[in-house]
Design a protein around this motif. Structure first.
Motif, PDB file in Angstrom:
ATOM      1  N   GLY A  74      37.520   5.533  -9.641  1.00  0.00           N
ATOM      2  CA  GLY A  74      36.594   5.501 -10.769  1.00  0.00           C
ATOM      3  C   GLY A  74      35.492   6.546 -10.633  1.00  0.00           C
ATOM      4  N   ASP A  75      35.319   7.107  -9.416  1.00  0.00           N
ATOM      5  CA  ASP A  75      34.287   8.122  -9.197  1.00  0.00           C
ATOM      6  C   ASP A  75      34.869   9.529  -9.348  1.00  0.00           C
ATOM      7  OD1 ASP A  75      32.449   6.149  -8.632  1.00  0.00           O
ATOM      8  OD2 ASP A  75      32.685   6.309  -6.447  1.00  0.00           O
ATOM      9  N   ALA A  76      34.025  10.461  -9.774  1.00  0.00           N
ATOM     10  CA  ALA A  76      34.445  11.863  -9.893  1.00  0.00           C
ATOM     11  C   ALA A  76      33.658  12.710  -8.899  1.00  0.00           C
ATOM     12  CB  ALA A  76      34.195  12.369 -11.317  1.00  0.00           C
ATOM     13  N   VAL A  77      34.368  13.627  -8.252  1.00  0.00           N
ATOM     14  CA  VAL A  77      33.727  14.587  -7.335  1.00  0.00           C
ATOM     15  C   VAL A  77      34.120  15.992  -7.779  1.00  0.00           C
ATOM     16  CG1 VAL A  77      33.504  15.372  -4.948  1.00  0.00           C
ATOM     17  CG2 VAL A  77      33.806  12.925  -5.420  1.00  0.00           C
ATOM     18  N   PHE A  78      33.122  16.855  -7.982  1.00  0.00           N
ATOM     19  CA  PHE A  78      33.355  18.233  -8.443  1.00  0.00           C
ATOM     20  C   PHE A  78      33.662  19.122  -7.247  1.00  0.00           C
ATOM     21  CE2 PHE A  78      30.773  15.895 -11.358  1.00  0.00           C
ATOM     22  CZ  PHE A  78      31.351  16.167 -12.587  1.00  0.00           C
ATOM     23  N   VAL A  79      34.750  19.861  -7.337  1.00  0.00           N
ATOM     24  CA  VAL A  79      35.201  20.665  -6.198  1.00  0.00           C
ATOM     25  C   VAL A  79      35.763  21.987  -6.721  1.00  0.00           C
ATOM     26  CG1 VAL A  79      37.503  19.535  -6.215  1.00  0.00           C
ATOM     27  CG2 VAL A  79      36.665  20.580  -4.100  1.00  0.00           C
ATOM     28  N   PRO A  80      35.521  23.103  -6.025  1.00  0.00           N
ATOM     29  CA  PRO A  80      36.085  24.365  -6.513  1.00  0.00           C
ATOM     30  C   PRO A  80      37.611  24.355  -6.427  1.00  0.00           C
ATOM     31  CG  PRO A  80      35.002  24.677  -4.386  1.00  0.00           C
ATOM     32  CD  PRO A  80      34.677  23.299  -4.839  1.00  0.00           C
ATOM     33  N   SER A  81      38.250  25.050  -7.360  1.00  0.00           N
ATOM     34  CA  SER A  81      39.708  25.111  -7.372  1.00  0.00           C
ATOM     35  C   SER A  81      40.226  26.126  -6.365  1.00  0.00           C
ATOM     36  CB  SER A  81      40.198  25.484  -8.769  1.00  0.00           C
ATOM     37  OG  SER A  81      41.607  25.557  -8.766  1.00  0.00           O
ATOM     38  N   PHE A  82      39.378  27.077  -5.990  1.00  0.00           N
ATOM     39  CA  PHE A  82      39.803  28.134  -5.061  1.00  0.00           C
ATOM     40  C   PHE A  82      39.279  27.793  -3.676  1.00  0.00           C
ATOM     41  CE2 PHE A  82      39.461  32.681  -3.505  1.00  0.00           C
ATOM     42  CZ  PHE A  82      40.830  32.915  -3.486  1.00  0.00           C
ATOM     43  N   THR A  83      40.053  27.004  -2.934  1.00  0.00           N
ATOM     44  CA  THR A  83      39.688  26.595  -1.576  1.00  0.00           C
ATOM     45  C   THR A  83      40.928  26.063  -0.898  1.00  0.00           C
ATOM     46  OG1 THR A  83      38.336  25.037  -0.237  1.00  0.00           O
ATOM     47  CG2 THR A  83      38.936  24.305  -2.421  1.00  0.00           C
ATOM     48  N   PHE A 100      38.193  19.872 -10.925  1.00  0.00           N
ATOM     49  CA  PHE A 100      38.299  21.244 -10.425  1.00  0.00           C
ATOM     50  C   PHE A 100      37.396  22.189 -11.208  1.00  0.00           C
ATOM     51  CE2 PHE A 100      42.351  19.276  -9.125  1.00  0.00           C
ATOM     52  CZ  PHE A 100      42.152  19.378  -7.758  1.00  0.00           C
ATOM     53  N   VAL A 101      36.556  22.899 -10.451  1.00  0.00           N
ATOM     54  CA  VAL A 101      35.568  23.800 -11.038  1.00  0.00           C
ATOM     55  C   VAL A 101      35.965  25.227 -10.672  1.00  0.00           C
ATOM     56  CG1 VAL A 101      33.107  24.420 -11.049  1.00  0.00           C
ATOM     57  CG2 VAL A 101      33.798  22.018 -10.762  1.00  0.00           C
ATOM     58  N   ASP A 102      35.738  26.144 -11.595  1.00  0.00           N
ATOM     59  CA  ASP A 102      36.086  27.539 -11.344  1.00  0.00           C
ATOM     60  C   ASP A 102      35.106  28.158 -10.334  1.00  0.00           C
ATOM     61  OD1 ASP A 102      37.722  29.704 -11.542  1.00  0.00           O
ATOM     62  OD2 ASP A 102      37.339  30.117 -13.666  1.00  0.00           O
ATOM     63  N   VAL A 103      35.472  29.331  -9.830  1.00  0.00           N
ATOM     64  CA  VAL A 103      34.618  30.003  -8.845  1.00  0.00           C
ATOM     65  C   VAL A 103      34.101  31.321  -9.414  1.00  0.00           C
ATOM     66  CG1 VAL A 103      35.725  28.949  -6.846  1.00  0.00           C
ATOM     67  CG2 VAL A 103      36.633  31.103  -7.748  1.00  0.00           C
ATOM     68  N   GLU A 104      33.121  31.892  -8.728  1.00  0.00           N
ATOM     69  CA  GLU A 104      32.584  33.202  -9.117  1.00  0.00           C
ATOM     70  C   GLU A 104      33.491  34.279  -8.548  1.00  0.00           C
ATOM     71  OE1 GLU A 104      27.805  32.571  -9.013  1.00  0.00           O
ATOM     72  OE2 GLU A 104      28.826  32.726  -7.085  1.00  0.00           O
ATOM     73  N   ARG A 105      33.683  35.336  -9.329  1.00  0.00           N
ATOM     74  CA  ARG A 105      34.606  36.391  -8.933  1.00  0.00           C
ATOM     75  C   ARG A 105      34.182  37.131  -7.668  1.00  0.00           C
ATOM     76  NH1 ARG A 105      38.963  38.343 -10.945  1.00  0.00           N
ATOM     77  NH2 ARG A 105      39.187  40.562 -10.606  1.00  0.00           N
ATOM     78  N   GLU A 106      32.890  37.306  -7.460  1.00  0.00           N
ATOM     79  CA  GLU A 106      32.454  38.088  -6.302  1.00  0.00           C
ATOM     80  C   GLU A 106      32.207  37.226  -5.067  1.00  0.00           C
ATOM     81  OE1 GLU A 106      32.866  41.250  -6.134  1.00  0.00           O
ATOM     82  OE2 GLU A 106      33.370  41.342  -8.273  1.00  0.00           O
ATOM     83  N   SER A 107      31.594  36.065  -5.222  1.00  0.00           N
ATOM     84  CA  SER A 107      31.283  35.245  -4.037  1.00  0.00           C
ATOM     85  C   SER A 107      32.462  34.367  -3.630  1.00  0.00           C
ATOM     86  CB  SER A 107      30.067  34.360  -4.308  1.00  0.00           C
ATOM     87  OG  SER A 107      30.409  33.298  -5.180  1.00  0.00           O
ATOM     88  N   TYR A 108      33.407  34.158  -4.533  1.00  0.00           N
ATOM     89  CA  TYR A 108      34.556  33.243  -4.339  1.00  0.00           C
ATOM     90  C   TYR A 108      34.124  31.786  -4.232  1.00  0.00           C
ATOM     91  CZ  TYR A 108      36.906  37.652  -3.091  1.00  0.00           C
ATOM     92  OH  TYR A 108      37.391  38.934  -3.079  1.00  0.00           O
ATOM     93  N   MET A 333      42.616  21.007 -16.449  1.00  0.00           N
ATOM     94  CA  MET A 333      41.340  21.607 -16.059  1.00  0.00           C
ATOM     95  C   MET A 333      41.522  23.108 -15.919  1.00  0.00           C
ATOM     96  SD  MET A 333      39.980  18.919 -13.258  1.00  0.00           S
ATOM     97  CE  MET A 333      40.282  17.160 -13.456  1.00  0.00           C
ATOM     98  N   GLU A 334      40.689  23.874 -16.622  1.00  0.00           N
ATOM     99  CA  GLU A 334      40.897  25.318 -16.598  1.00  0.00           C
ATOM    100  C   GLU A 334      39.989  26.011 -15.592  1.00  0.00           C
ATOM    101  OE1 GLU A 334      41.106  27.153 -20.390  1.00  0.00           O
ATOM    102  OE2 GLU A 334      42.609  25.692 -21.055  1.00  0.00           O
TER     103      GLU A 334
END
Ligand SMILES: *Cc1c(COP(=O)(O)O)cnc(C)c1O
Length: 373
Positions: A74-83, A100-108, A333-334
């Protein structure tokens, strides 16, 4: 040449390493105990966290943090998709939903703008209860913690730092593995500070969570270990691994980090006009778990480097929102930046024992290949 040459490291540290291992074996104490407590105090002092609690792996460290917060179905945890897969696996093991959350192009690293969008979606949707943000120090570079702390505070979310790759990096005077309300580190052999097997640790300033994790890592023990007050894990560090980590930590602090920094700088100076190199904002330090570039025709470039005897790796070929194991939780999730990075990234050999000649071979090969591509 190796991406990360652990054998060469052992040869350099052999005398003190052999002695430390044999002393531990003859001590008669093998799991937790004095040797492990000494290491925990040293690491807590290094990252400037109040508590360090070691455990059996980085994945368990993440799980212990989520368990300490009672994160569940029932809980949600936000996590980057690129890991690495384990970041989100730990969430699903608790029965919670990874967003799943997107990442920044330069910092990853996790993209604060997409994070805010996804938080708003979950808050509007009302299907799951937003509880925590898991930020990853990918390839050793800290995520944007000043901003992430603000977002966490504003939405009443806990901040978990997956510092599995981050030990040794930092921002200003703060060190990686001290940024989250709880941080997790991995001592898997190839991480910046690795032992000779699996191992991990949790860092926090919070006394209550530390006490709970202390119990959780020993089957949810109460006042003594045959009095159990909750369901926990069997997740502890061995004394031998603590001894190994003490010797490695000496080298890490004395010279390893300096050398790795210098190699990264050398790569960047030589290659920045040719391929996309990691750029560190002023005051931000990477632990250089990986030196990851973006290069056109990545797969072809990788083959051409292999033909010249240069090992490289793709971290990571598949974003988490497209992993079959998460098909039931991650659908729809995009994360377009994560999608495109998976096609472009290439990690080069980097470790403190990489010789100057070897660095030159890597640099020259990339220059030649980029001319041909
Ligand atoms: C390695 C790693 C983990 C898992 O650590 P283990 O010690 O292998 O369980 C988790 N997250 C990230 C980002 C990692 O790189």
């Amino acid at each position: 040449m190796q991406l990360r040459d652990l054998k060469r490291q052992y040869e350099a540290l052999k005398t003190s390493m052999d002695e430390a291992i044999l002393n531990t074996v003859s001590s008669g104490s093998y799991i937790l105990g004095d040797a492990v407590e000494r290491l925990e105090r040293r690491l807590a002092h290094y990252v400037r966290a109040k508590h360090c609690l070691s455990c059996a792996s980085g994945t368990d460290a993440l799980r212990l943090a989520l368990m300490a917060w009672d994160i569940q179905e029932g809980d949600a945890v936000f996590v980057p998709s690129f890991t690495f897969f384990a970041s989100a696996e730990a969430i699903v093991l608790q029965g919670a939903t990874p967003i799943f959350v997107d990442v920044e192009r330069e910092s990853y690293n996790i993209d604060p703008a997409d994070l805010e969008r996804k938080i708003a979606q979950v808050e509007r949707g009302g299907q799951s209860n937003p509880r925590a943000i898991m930020a990853v120090d990918l390839f050793g570079r800290p995520a944007d913690y000043p901003l992430l702390r603000e977002i966490a505070m504003e939405h009443n979310l806990l901040l978990l730092e997956d510092g599995a790759q981050g030990f040794g990096g930092g921002i200003g005077n703060e060190r990686n593995c001290s940024f989250g309300h709880i941080a997790a580190v991995s001592f898997f052999p190839a991480k910046p500070l690795g032992c000779y097997g699996d191992g991990g640790a949790v860092f926090t300033d919070n006394d209550d969570w530390a006490a709970k994790i202390q119990s959780l890592r020993i089957h949810g023990k109460g006042a003594d270990k045959y009095h159990n007050v909750r369901i926990g894990l069997n997740s502890r560090l061995d004394a031998v691994q603590a001894a190994v980590l003490q010797v490695k930590m000496d080298a890490f602090e004395r010279f390893e980090q300096k050398r790795t920094d210098a190699i990264a700088q050398r790569y960047t100076d030589a290659l920045k006009e040719i391929v996309r190199c990691p750029v560190m904002p002023r005051g931000t330090r990477s632990a250089w778990a990986q030196y990851t570039i973006r290069i056109p025709q990545r797969d072809k470039a990788m083959r051409m480097l292999a033909e010249r005897g240069i090992p490289t790796a793709v971290y990571y070929p598949v974003p988490l929102h497209r992993q079959p194991a998460f098909a039931h939780v991650g659908a729809g999730m995009e994360c377009p930046v994560a999608d495109s990075l998976c096609e472009e990234v290439l990690s080069l050999p980097i470790h403190p024992y990489l010789l100057q000649e070897e660095q030159d071979i890597v640099i020259d090969a990339i220059k030649t290949i980029c001319n041909k591509l």
